[in-house]
Write an enzyme that holds these catalytic residues in place. Sequence first.
Site, PDB file in Angstrom:
ATOM      1  CG  ASP A 170      28.269  -4.624  41.903  1.00 16.07           C
ATOM      2  OD1 ASP A 170      29.335  -3.980  41.959  1.00 16.07           O
ATOM      3  OD2 ASP A 170      27.785  -5.193  42.903  1.00 16.07           O
ATOM      4  CG  HIS A 215      25.362  -2.974  45.800  1.00 16.41           C
ATOM      5  ND1 HIS A 215      25.701  -4.040  44.999  1.00 16.41           N
ATOM      6  CD2 HIS A 215      24.230  -2.444  45.279  1.00 16.41           C
ATOM      7  CE1 HIS A 215      24.797  -4.168  44.039  1.00 16.41           C
ATOM      8  NE2 HIS A 215      23.903  -3.204  44.176  1.00 16.41           N
ATOM      9  CG  ASP A 251      30.113  -4.332  45.187  1.00 14.10           C
ATOM     10  OD1 ASP A 251      30.251  -5.520  44.841  1.00 14.10           O
ATOM     11  OD2 ASP A 251      28.999  -3.803  45.384  1.00 14.10           O
ATOM     12  CG  HIS A 273      26.702  -6.096  51.425  1.00 13.82           C
ATOM     13  ND1 HIS A 273      26.810  -4.720  51.406  1.00 13.82           N
ATOM     14  CD2 HIS A 273      26.423  -6.473  50.143  1.00 13.82           C
ATOM     15  CE1 HIS A 273      26.598  -4.278  50.168  1.00 13.82           C
ATOM     16  NE2 HIS A 273      26.369  -5.317  49.389  1.00 13.82           N
TER      17      HIS A 273
END
Length: 368
Positions: free
Chosen positions: A267, A181, A179, A142
């Site tokens: 996740d 996200h 991931d 991120h």
Amino acid sequence: MSTGFYWDERSMWHAGGNYAFTVPLGGLVQPLAAGGLPESPETKRRLKNLMDATGLIHDLSVASASPVTEAQILAVHDPEYINTFKALSDDNGGEIGHHAPFAKGGFDLAALSAGLVTTAVANVLAGAHANAYALSRPPGHHCRADGPMGFCLLANIAIAIEAAKSAQPGLRVAVLDWDVHHGNGTESIFYDRDDVLSISFHQEGNYPLDSGHISDRGVGLGQDHNLNLPLPAGTGHNGYLHAIDRVAIPAIEQFNPDLIIVACGFDAAAPDPLASMLCMAETFREMTLKVKALAERLCDGKLVLAHEGGYSEIYVPFCGHATIEALSGSAITAPDPLARAFSSRQPSARLEAFQLGEIDRMATELGL
């Protein structure tokens, strides 16, 4: 050649600030007994512990790494951000970006995390390992050039790529981010480049908000070198494997890289508290096997997995163990204690047909 495994206990000492889950403390928000953000050392340390307990660790080439240098960091990140980060780190820690706190010395630990990924990449490219796994913490996908976000303080994978390209100009790298996200930091750093293919599988509308749209394809030279696959909430085992087959493999084959890097978050697993997907440990094993076979076909097996998210302390160790079993070819297993429970909770045939249809629709829109 063995599989390299890069980790350092010091990276587990990165601290996450005054939060209760993702909510700042204060007012009516009470401190949690465990404290801090869901990005804690326990998921990663328990993965390493499980590998020690089963003996899988002995089938790997285990090492730490040196922190990345300031010059390597500045090849990706803005000096203003790094100067501010270092000053706060040398003082008493703080928080610059959104959900990205750090304690005193946080800069040094972030540089170590990036160093684990950078060294793993360098050694795979040099032929010291067949492939490698970096148990990096804090995570990085991120983090943008100009600042941190979402638990990520430095762009670990981007720093590793730039370091590798400085030693091997013309290197072509495919990054597959599974991931849950959106890998917005990696996307932004390479958005106008055609030497890095960035693919992100993520839960639609999760984090960051208003990010990771299928229409975000890159600009300039980077046009069509950035691919987003926003998956419906509830996508499970078969949906993720279909996404690998229908999107990741053909896109990476077209790009024909010299190296594949996976931003390996766990996740998307069923019990994760920050997502609503239904993957199992077996999902990550099979995705790893598919990408490993792809790397063997395209780039002499050169494959590095860099650890990103995953917040179930119970389940991340089993997902990670299955992944590293597949990566290394080890016969040592850690049977998934929740396999039966999560198999019974997979999407119904009707819902799965919708999910696979959405993946097919998006693949067509992406020209695959």
